[in-house]
Design an enzyme around this catalytic site. Sequence first.
Site, PDB file in Angstrom:
ATOM      1  N   LYS A   1       2.028   3.679  -3.629  1.00  0.00           N
ATOM      2  CA  LYS A   1       1.721   5.124  -3.689  1.00  0.00           C
ATOM      3  C   LYS A   1       2.996   5.934  -3.902  1.00  0.00           C
ATOM      4  O   LYS A   1       3.027   6.891  -4.663  1.00  0.00           O
ATOM      5  CB  LYS A   1       1.013   5.566  -2.397  1.00  0.00           C
ATOM      6  CG  LYS A   1      -0.444   5.105  -2.372  1.00  0.00           C
ATOM      7  CD  LYS A   1      -1.155   5.545  -1.118  1.00  0.00           C
ATOM      8  CE  LYS A   1      -0.737   4.753   0.088  1.00  0.00           C
ATOM      9  NZ  LYS A   1      -1.688   4.675   1.178  1.00  0.00           N
TER      10      LYS A   1
ATOM     11  N   SER B   1       0.837  -1.202   0.000  1.00  0.00           N
ATOM     12  CA  SER B   1       0.000   0.000   0.000  1.00  0.00           C
ATOM     13  C   SER B   1       0.873   1.255   0.000  1.00  0.00           C
ATOM     14  O   SER B   1       0.698   2.164  -0.823  1.00  0.00           O
ATOM     15  CB  SER B   1      -0.905  -0.030   1.242  1.00  0.00           C
ATOM     16  OG  SER B   1      -1.423   1.226   1.548  1.00  0.00           O
TER      17      SER B   1
HETATM   18  N1  URA Z   1      -0.382   3.628   5.554  1.00  0.00           N
HETATM   19  C1  URA Z   1      -0.716   3.296   4.265  1.00  0.00           C
HETATM   20  O1  URA Z   1      -0.647   4.120   3.377  1.00  0.00           O
HETATM   21  N2  URA Z   1      -1.149   2.047   4.039  1.00  0.00           N
HETATM   22  C2  URA Z   1      -1.243   1.108   4.981  1.00  0.00           C
HETATM   23  O2  URA Z   1      -1.612  -0.013   4.683  1.00  0.00           O
HETATM   24  C3  URA Z   1      -0.910   1.456   6.300  1.00  0.00           C
HETATM   25  C4  URA Z   1      -0.467   2.735   6.553  1.00  0.00           C
END
Ligand code: URA
Length: 430
Positions: A189, A185
């Site tokens: 990003k 995750s």
């Molecule tokens: N921050 C994130 O962006 N994703 C997660 O899964 C946990 C914390």
Amino acid sequence: MSYRMVDLIQKKRDGGQFSKEEIDWFIENYVTGAVPDYQMSALAMAIYFKGMTTEETAHLTMAMVASGKQFDLSEIDGIKVDKHSTGGVGDKVTLILAPLVASFGVPVAKMSGRGLGHTGGTLDKLESIPGFNIEKTEDGFIDQVKATGIAVIGQSDELVKADKLLYALRDVTATVDIIPLIASSVMSKKIAAGSNAILLDVTVGDGAFMKSVEDARILARTMVDLGKSVGRETVAVITNMSQPLGLAIGNRNEITEAVNTLHGKGSTEFRHFIAELAQLMLSLAGLEKSIDEILTHLDNGAAYEKFVAMVEAQEGDPTAFDQLTADLNVAYRHEIRAEKAGYITEEKALGIGLVAMKLGAGRATKADQIDFEAGINLAKKVGDQVAVGDLIATLYSNRPITDDLLAEFDDALVITDKEVHPKEIIEIVR
Ligand code: URA
């Protein structure tokens, strides 16, 4: 190649390892809606219990990157650096660190998130500045970094569509705190956002997803290796989130603390903590600076100037900072005072974060509205000595502050005769 989701759920449930094709398939089909939430949540739970190999986590990360657009920041000169924290209480680091690093001429292009539960979010804090706009197009984002050297905006809807869906699902199915899902995750990003170098702040302790240093180390290693495998310079710092960071927990009061720090004020420990993170970020961009040189930019107004440039570029009103006071403008306030003498041994971040949320500073669910004026200002931190009657914290709310809430704060506070010296930075993972 086509698969049946039920077969993939069963495979993971029974401890199997996914191929790249299988991972690409379930991510693609989840984003189009062909795989429903109920099957994806079953898969997330199977992953929770059976884990994923490093290879699977890497495939998952890249499948998530491919689920949306990727920003191309090549138009911006220099090595662009980004920073991400896995979340905490009173975490105003980005508000200080981003302008501090930018004040050395290193472009900072950052996308931030909102707070949920006991954790705060940088976007909410920024929105407590009158007029501040967290939304920018890709071109607007790039133009701002080119013009001012800094932008902190909201995560674009076009980037990593899979994470937007999956994170919301994990949040309501008790599948957030699992290393491969957090790593994919966060890193999807960061990779899609386009910076060349990434500093990861992996929080550990009561108020963080990672409760033990061992787990934080595995998460940090996984993310650093993921970043490096796609050509991004990546370093992780494991930081202490067993107590809130700094003194303010909330939104407007965290802006006040950030602005004060950018004016050269604040405790030696906190200033040093920020300077050490800045040193790592600058080094990622190829710039070696001493802690003293970095602290100078907090003391001489250079970092504050960058902060104001960002606020103005994002339509915020920096004159609001002329009237900042530590006190918050609320209907109800309550002072917590020491009932016994000794040392503050614990100020549990989770408990204090939850109290701040219930005062109105955070959201229990994504739909909740935040009260920017609500929050907590700590007067004492772990390690401080107190006498009976000393002020420990002030609680601020526009809702009556109940005895139950005060009892919750009390549960988070431990005073003993033991003097403790917590470390802010526990380890660096390269
Ligand atoms: N921050 C994130 O962006 N994703 C997660 O899964 C946990 C914390």
